[in-house]
Design an enzyme around this catalytic site. Sequence first.
Site, short mmCIF file in Angstrom:
data_model
loop_
_atom_site.label_atom_id
_atom_site.label_comp_id
_atom_site.label_asym_id
_atom_site.label_seq_id
_atom_site.Cartn_x
_atom_site.Cartn_y
_atom_site.Cartn_z
N SER A 140 0.67 -1.40 -0.05
CA SER A 140 0.53 0.09 0.16
C SER A 140 0.83 1.31 -0.46
O SER A 140 1.92 1.66 0.47
CB SER A 140 -0.94 0.26 0.92
OG SER A 140 -1.56 1.36 1.85
N TYR A 153 -2.91 -0.98 10.11
CA TYR A 153 -3.02 -1.38 8.75
C TYR A 153 -1.99 -0.72 8.44
O TYR A 153 -1.50 -1.54 7.02
CB TYR A 153 -4.00 0.00 7.68
CG TYR A 153 -4.10 -0.48 6.25
CD1 TYR A 153 -4.62 -1.97 5.42
CD2 TYR A 153 -3.72 0.42 5.01
CE1 TYR A 153 -4.92 -1.95 4.18
CE2 TYR A 153 -3.54 -0.22 4.58
CZ TYR A 153 -4.38 -0.97 3.45
OH TYR A 153 -4.30 -1.28 1.78
P1 NAP Z 1 -11.16 -5.26 -0.80
O1 NAP Z 1 -12.20 -5.47 -1.94
O2 NAP Z 1 -11.67 -5.05 0.49
O3 NAP Z 1 -10.54 -6.73 -0.94
C1 NAP Z 1 -10.14 -7.66 -0.05
C2 NAP Z 1 -9.67 -9.04 0.00
O4 NAP Z 1 -9.37 -9.52 1.31
C3 NAP Z 1 -11.78 -9.34 -0.43
O5 NAP Z 1 -11.57 -10.70 -1.79
C4 NAP Z 1 -11.69 -10.30 0.88
O6 NAP Z 1 -12.62 -11.24 0.72
C5 NAP Z 1 -10.06 -10.58 1.35
N1 NAP Z 1 -10.61 -11.28 2.50
C6 NAP Z 1 -10.37 -10.16 4.15
N2 NAP Z 1 -10.62 -10.70 4.51
C7 NAP Z 1 -10.16 -12.56 4.51
C8 NAP Z 1 -9.80 -13.50 5.23
N3 NAP Z 1 -9.87 -13.72 6.66
N4 NAP Z 1 -9.37 -14.86 4.70
C9 NAP Z 1 -9.48 -14.27 2.90
N5 NAP Z 1 -9.62 -13.67 2.75
C10 NAP Z 1 -9.55 -12.42 3.32
O7 NAP Z 1 -10.01 -4.62 -1.08
P2 NAP Z 1 -9.28 -4.47 -2.55
O8 NAP Z 1 -8.63 -2.68 -2.32
O9 NAP Z 1 -9.34 -4.92 -3.54
O10 NAP Z 1 -8.11 -5.25 -2.00
C11 NAP Z 1 -7.28 -5.82 -1.67
C12 NAP Z 1 -5.99 -5.63 -1.63
O11 NAP Z 1 -5.32 -4.33 -1.96
C13 NAP Z 1 -5.67 -4.90 0.51
O12 NAP Z 1 -4.37 -6.23 0.65
C14 NAP Z 1 -5.82 -4.03 0.55
O13 NAP Z 1 -4.40 -3.52 1.83
C15 NAP Z 1 -4.79 -3.64 -0.75
N6 NAP Z 1 -4.46 -2.17 -0.55
C16 NAP Z 1 -5.82 -1.51 -1.76
C17 NAP Z 1 -5.99 -0.50 -2.31
C18 NAP Z 1 -6.82 0.62 -2.36
O14 NAP Z 1 -7.10 1.43 -2.66
N7 NAP Z 1 -8.09 -0.29 -2.80
C19 NAP Z 1 -4.79 0.38 -1.44
C20 NAP Z 1 -3.54 -0.21 -1.21
C21 NAP Z 1 -3.67 -1.47 -0.96
P3 NAP Z 1 -13.62 -11.31 1.47
O15 NAP Z 1 -14.37 -10.32 -0.02
O16 NAP Z 1 -14.56 -12.25 1.66
O17 NAP Z 1 -13.71 -9.50 2.78
#
Ligand code: NAP
Length: 248
Positions: A140, A153
């Site tokens: 991130s 986080y």
């Molecule tokens: P998201 O839509 O909230 O997706 C998060 C993913 O992690 C979902 O598939 C979720 O599954 C899964 N997850 C959460 N708890 C879990 C568990 N106990 N076991 C297995 N899977 C689990 O958010 P995203 O933005 O796509 O995030 C993906 C990654 O990118 C994360 O590491 C996040 O920190 C990183 N990130 C995102 C951003 C951004 O701007 N969006 C920026 C920087 C980094 P469920 O749907 O079942 O909860």
Amino acid sequence: MSWWSLSGHRALVTGANTGIGQAIAISLAQAGAEVICAGRSTSAETVQKIRDAGGTAREIHLDLADPMAARDVFSGAGIDILVNNAGIIRRADSLDYTEADWDAVMDINTKALFFTAQAFAREILAQEGGRGGKIINIASLLAFQGGIRVPAYTASKHAVAGLTKLLANEWASRGINVNAIAPGYIATNNTQALREDPERTRQILERIPAARWGRPEDIGATAAFLASEGAAYIHGAVISVDGGWMAR
Ligand code: NAP
């Protein structure tokens, strides 16, 4: 075979049901990899999208609330690309932040990421004369910056950057590339609260030179590159994909 082709490779993506993980799974499949979509929720939609486009995918259940959940997943499975994407965010003022929120975030974002990488590498390195593997961790911008109201986080993502470098140091000479992507502000569930706040949205967009939120596909394409032979000499890098945010 082109440097970018993932044909003949098998990838596992955690949290592949939605958002960035879904886009990564689709991008890897587009490049020719067989993709195993792993998560606590069903990835049926992702699998269907991949199959509709002519790719190969299946899903497995993997709840990383148990950070050791992936310990047996790689055994004999022929997986040579791992994308540690699953992650959660919990927001509260640091004065009020609870131990339960701290532990939940650290367990999934950092502890599960490390032990999933360990299980993957043990399998890869047990193969005498094997062809190595690729690990791509999703960090991130809060691997570099402090953020606000997200102490666990920020700690967890700084740890992801550190572990990416440490694991690269240990495994680069043994055929495993370990790298991370630091996504900027991407339109997913993770940023929904920010996108629903007009003032925060204005502040964020003002600072992004590209003047838009990132798309999950922006991260998917970078992951496909890092998984490819074209990225063979990239080790321990934490690559920002952020519309220029870190350049400001
Ligand atoms: P998201 O839509 O909230 O997706 C998060 C993913 O992690 C979902 O598939 C979720 O599954 C899964 N997850 C959460 N708890 C879990 C568990 N106990 N076991 C297995 N899977 C689990 O958010 P995203 O933005 O796509 O995030 C993906 C990654 O990118 C994360 O590491 C996040 O920190 C990183 N990130 C995102 C951003 C951004 O701007 N969006 C920026 C920087 C980094 P469920 O749907 O079942 O909860």
